[in-house]
Scaffold this motif. Structure first.
Motif, short mmCIF file in Angstrom:
data_model
loop_
_atom_site.label_atom_id
_atom_site.label_comp_id
_atom_site.label_asym_id
_atom_site.label_seq_id
_atom_site.Cartn_x
_atom_site.Cartn_y
_atom_site.Cartn_z
N ASN A 256 28.16 -15.58 -29.93
CA ASN A 256 28.04 -16.45 -28.50
C ASN A 256 28.75 -15.51 -27.59
O ASN A 256 28.41 -15.82 -26.49
N LEU A 257 29.90 -14.73 -28.09
CA LEU A 257 30.26 -13.91 -27.07
C LEU A 257 29.30 -12.72 -26.44
O LEU A 257 29.16 -12.68 -25.23
N ILE A 258 28.32 -12.47 -27.38
CA ILE A 258 27.36 -11.22 -26.68
C ILE A 258 26.37 -12.33 -26.05
O ILE A 258 26.15 -11.82 -24.70
N THR A 259 25.90 -13.25 -26.58
CA THR A 259 25.03 -13.88 -25.77
C THR A 259 25.50 -14.36 -24.24
O THR A 259 24.84 -14.34 -23.14
N ASN A 260 26.63 -15.16 -24.57
CA ASN A 260 27.48 -15.63 -23.05
C ASN A 260 27.72 -14.51 -22.07
O ASN A 260 27.41 -14.70 -20.85
N ALA A 261 28.01 -13.29 -22.72
CA ALA A 261 28.35 -11.99 -21.80
C ALA A 261 26.90 -11.83 -20.99
O ALA A 261 27.14 -11.60 -19.83
N MET A 262 25.84 -11.64 -21.63
CA MET A 262 24.60 -11.31 -20.97
C MET A 262 24.08 -12.41 -19.88
O MET A 262 23.50 -12.17 -18.95
N ARG A 263 24.68 -13.62 -20.20
CA ARG A 263 24.23 -14.62 -19.22
C ARG A 263 24.95 -14.32 -18.16
O ARG A 263 24.37 -14.67 -16.93
N CYS A 264 26.23 -13.97 -18.07
CA CYS A 264 26.96 -13.56 -17.08
C CYS A 264 26.48 -12.34 -16.51
O CYS A 264 26.39 -12.29 -15.27
N PHE A 265 26.03 -11.30 -17.21
CA PHE A 265 25.81 -10.04 -16.68
C PHE A 265 24.29 -10.26 -15.91
O PHE A 265 24.11 -9.28 -14.85
#
Length: 413
Positions: A256-265
């Protein structure tokens, strides 16, 4: 590893966040609570909620008052087996207070130091690039990279077959599941799924432990078996609990860190070129993603004695939910708290906890996220979300989405 907390799952979720839309974006509700009810008692759930940064930090850092051990009160019944026995994961450091916590954490702490994790970088990069190379122009970030890569990493560290990753995902999803407790039948079905999953995991790891006793290997399971704490080795329940904790916590947070980071980026696509040019900016942006969309939104504690917090008297034996996701958006602690500030420094977020229970796996999660995101940037010149209705993970404390479809364009396309 992480703050993942399966105790009291059936009642720890407030009605205000029960809809899909509210759990996708809970931050407006957090803001209201910080302003109007920073420490409140929810009569429906029979739990206390804590929302402001300083108060949440105090809960995390005061073990003598806010215990991580659910046995200090009658919590965790929903995941007990037919004989009322809690699952083995309750015999781990996640649910222990000092000095027992320190004893148990010491068994595996050397394996998760920044130096030890950095030695894994080449292998993690190899695994990551293998998954990224297989991506088509349109892909689901969760199922094709953000889940399988971290679970392969922790499986290799433990010494369990990576071919079992589909089973690991089913187990992990069940452990963090938030039930539909609107009917007695739904609650019973939830309890049965929890108990069956705990039984399957116990049997699986019991067999692996027996195999390693007969034939030791250079893996984490063997190391846990052979470890001595105060002259004694871990019990069978403690061994199984450790394996369960490391497997589940070792992939849920990072996914979820990877996924949430891409949502931000992807909300600021111009950032991707900046990250390619300066890897330090990517690391700083990952920290901001941890703050802005924390993979773990809440942790559970039990008051070991009566206390006062935020002007409220909390009796002993009460359940307390400390909302990390709210603390990380507290305008008292962060300037422009509701903005994704890519170069925010300092960034004292609480996404990995604080104090005694600070996430053991934080260095591993950071490294995995950095390598995964960097590999995506190397593969695709641009990455954009595919228009779809996102579905939040059905959990009381883990924050993410079930799928995140993306479209990538390679140079020259």
């Amino acid at each position: 590893m992480s703050a993942a907390d399966p105790s009291r799952p059936a009642v720890s979720f407030p009605d205000a966040l029960s809809s899909r839309e509210r759990w996708l974006e809970p931050f407006g509700w957090y803001r209201e609570m910080r302003a109007d009810s920073p420490v409140r008692y929810d009569t429906d759930r029979e739990l206390w909620d804590v929302f402001r940064y300083d108060d949440v930090k105090h809960v995390l850092d005061t073990d003598a008052v806010f215990s991580a051990d659910p046995s200090t009160a009658e919590f965790g019944d929903e995941v007990a087996d037919g004989e009322g026995e809690p699952p083995p994961v309750f015999d781990t450091m996640l649910f222990a207070d000092p000095p027992e916590h320190d004893r148990l954490r010491g068994v595996v702490s050397d394996f998760f130091t920044p130096r030890a994790i950095s030695n894994q970088a080449d292998r993690i990069r190899e695994l990551t690039e293998g998954y990224v190379d297989d991506l088509d122009a349109e892909f689901d970030l969760v199922s094709e990279l953000a889940y399988p890569m971290p679970v392969d990493v922790i499986a290799e560290l433990l010494g369990v077959p990576t071919d079992d990753r589909a089973q690991f995902k089913r187990w992990s999803d069940t452990v963090i599941e938030r039930p539909d407790a609107t009917t007695e039948a739904a609650m019973e079905a939830f309890q049965q799924r929890q108990q069956e999953t705990q039984r399957e995991m116990s049997e699986y790891f019991s067999q692996l432990i027996d195999a390693r006793r007969a034939e030791p290997r250079d893996d984490l399971i063997t190391a846990i078996i052979e470890a001595e704490v105060d002259g004694q080795r871990l019990t069978e329940r403690e061994l199984i609990g450790f394996c369960t904790l490391l497997l589940v916590a070792g992939n849920i947070t990072t996914t979820n860190l990877i996924t949430n980071a891409m949502r931000c980026f992807t909300s600021q696509p111009e950032l991707l070129d900046e990250f390619r040019a300066d890897e330090t900016k990517l690391s700083t942006a990952i920290e901001e993603a941890l703050r802005y969309r924390s993979p773990v939104q809440a942790v559970f504690r039990v008051t070991a004695e009566s206390t006062t917090l935020g002007g409220r008297e909390i009796p002993a034996g009460e359940g307390v939910v400390a909302w990390l996701g709210s603390a990380n958006r507290d305008e008292r602690a962060f300037d422009r708290a509701d903005e994704f500030v890519v170069d925010r420094q300092p960034n004292q977020h609480l996404s990995f906890g604080y104090g005694t229970h600070y996430c053991l796996g934080a260095p591993l999660a950071r490294l995995e996220a950095k390598l995964a995101l960097r590999s995506l940037l190397d593969r695709f010149e641009t990455v954009e979300p595919v228009d779809t209705d996102l579905q939040p993970i059905r959990s009381s404390f883990i924050y993410g989405v079930e799928e995140y479809p993306l479209r990538g364009h390679q140079p020259g396309e």
